[in-house]
Design an enzyme around this catalytic site. Structure first.
Site, PDB file in Angstrom:
ATOM      1  N   ASP A  16       3.477   2.916  -0.754  1.00 21.22           N
ATOM      2  CA  ASP A  16       3.998   3.715  -1.862  1.00 21.22           C
ATOM      3  C   ASP A  16       3.097   4.910  -2.157  1.00 21.22           C
ATOM      4  O   ASP A  16       1.875   4.842  -1.975  1.00 21.22           O
ATOM      5  CB  ASP A  16       4.115   2.829  -3.110  1.00 21.22           C
ATOM      6  N   GLY A  19       5.569  10.541  -1.720  1.00 18.64           N
ATOM      7  CA  GLY A  19       6.198  11.664  -2.407  1.00 18.64           C
ATOM      8  C   GLY A  19       5.336  12.224  -3.514  1.00 18.64           C
ATOM      9  O   GLY A  19       5.203  13.442  -3.669  1.00 18.64           O
ATOM     10  N   ARG A  20       4.733  11.340  -4.316  1.00 19.64           N
ATOM     11  CA  ARG A  20       3.886  11.789  -5.412  1.00 19.64           C
ATOM     12  C   ARG A  20       2.643  12.507  -4.893  1.00 19.64           C
ATOM     13  O   ARG A  20       2.176  13.489  -5.473  1.00 19.64           O
ATOM     14  CB  ARG A  20       3.510  10.597  -6.305  1.00 19.64           C
ATOM     15  N   GLU A  63      17.844   0.533  -1.391  1.00 16.14           N
ATOM     16  CA  GLU A  63      17.993   1.426  -2.544  1.00 16.14           C
ATOM     17  C   GLU A  63      17.628   2.870  -2.203  1.00 16.14           C
ATOM     18  O   GLU A  63      18.087   3.817  -2.854  1.00 16.14           O
ATOM     19  CB  GLU A  63      17.133   0.933  -3.713  1.00 16.14           C
ATOM     20  N   ASN A  64      16.775   3.053  -1.183  1.00 17.09           N
ATOM     21  CA  ASN A  64      16.367   4.405  -0.817  1.00 17.09           C
ATOM     22  C   ASN A  64      17.497   5.257  -0.257  1.00 17.09           C
ATOM     23  O   ASN A  64      17.381   6.490  -0.184  1.00 17.09           O
ATOM     24  CB  ASN A  64      15.230   4.360   0.218  1.00 17.09           C
ATOM     25  N   ARG A 188       4.640  -3.798  -9.081  1.00 21.78           N
ATOM     26  CA  ARG A 188       5.886  -4.552  -8.991  1.00 21.78           C
ATOM     27  C   ARG A 188       6.187  -4.826  -7.525  1.00 21.78           C
ATOM     28  O   ARG A 188       5.605  -4.218  -6.634  1.00 21.78           O
ATOM     29  CB  ARG A 188       7.036  -3.795  -9.667  1.00 21.78           C
ATOM     30  N   GLU A 201      -0.957 -13.867  -1.642  1.00 17.61           N
ATOM     31  CA  GLU A 201      -1.893 -13.220  -2.557  1.00 17.61           C
ATOM     32  C   GLU A 201      -1.468 -11.767  -2.705  1.00 17.61           C
ATOM     33  O   GLU A 201      -1.159 -11.094  -1.710  1.00 17.61           O
ATOM     34  CB  GLU A 201      -3.328 -13.306  -2.013  1.00 17.61           C
TER      35      GLU A 201
END
Length: 244
Positions: A16, A19-20, A63-64, A188, A201
């Site tokens: 993740d 993009g940011r 979802e992407n 999440r 873990e």
């Protein structure tokens, strides 16, 4: 320092922050995804070097598909480009895919299948790409498959166990993850390997995926090794088993 005798057999990663990372640099989001491919190469090679047997990368969720058309197209193009990389043969890494391939462009689906076939004999590590994947899709499909078997008389309802469900998931060929890493600062699971991570873990870090280096991987593994995995047992029970 990493204990080389306790390397997780299976590491799953949610990559993740691409993009940011790009947006903060004033670049289009596709620029971040391109940079993320370089991180995939680094981390794949390092996992293979450390002795990890399975590395599963959350590349593109079901979802992407709802993202802007140009971003989806750029991601699919990147998939094709990355499959030309010789990282698999050079590092004796097998390539496999999990996800709903029916939604993929024909040229992408074909290239994925060709790469799976080309690397089928590699046995140092298996790199699994979760592409057009989500756990709810996967579990729904498994339920439908088992329901068809029951309807056809090939499976009795009373014979359905946890192992039966696992056998009908797209991850049936590998063990559940020992360690799940998510980069980018979000805390999440995002519909990723929900059944499989029941006792994994979890490790979250703020580092965006393009900036995730070998040292960051080492920190995650060291954190994993500092934990006691009890699988529902008490601390004393686990300690007694370790003494035997």
């Amino acid at each position: 320092m990493i204990d080389n005798t306790r390397i997780p057999k299976h590491i799953a990663i949610t990559m993740d922050g691409n993009g940011r990372w790009a947006t903060e640099k004033g670049k289009p989001r596709a620029y971040g995804h391109q940079a993320g491919v370089e991180t995939v190469r680094r981390i794949t090679e390092e996992c293979a070097r450390l002795g990890v047997k399975y590395l599963t990368l959350y590349t593109f969720s079901t979802e992407n598909w709802n993202r802007p058309v140009d971003e989806v197209a750029a991601l699919m193009s990147l998939v094709l480009t990355s499959l030309e990389d010789e990282i698999f043969m050079k590092n004796n890494v097998r390539f496999r895919v999990i996800g709903d391939r029916t939604r993929l462009p024909e040229n992408v689906a074909r290239k994925l299948a060709e790469t799976e076939e080309r690397t089928a004999g590699n046995d140092r590590m298996t790199m699994v790409v979760a592409l057009s994947y989500s756990s709810r899709w996967e579990i729904t499909k498994a339920v439908k498959d088992m329901a068809k078997m029951v309807e056809q008389g090939a499976l009795a309802v009373e014979d359905i166990t946890e192992d039966t469900v696992s056998a009908h998931l797209s991850t049936h060929f590998m063990p559940d993850p020992d360690l799940l890493i998510r980069t980018g600062g979000e805390v999440r699971i995002s519909n990723y390997l929900l059944w499989q991570i029941a006792y994994s873990e979890l490790y979250f870090c703020d580092t965006y995926w393009p900036d995730f280096m070998e040292e960051d991987l080492h920190k995650a593994i060291e954190d994993y090794q500092s934990r006691q995995r009890r699988f529902g047992k008490t601390e004393a029970q686990v300690e007694d088993e370790e003494k035997e």
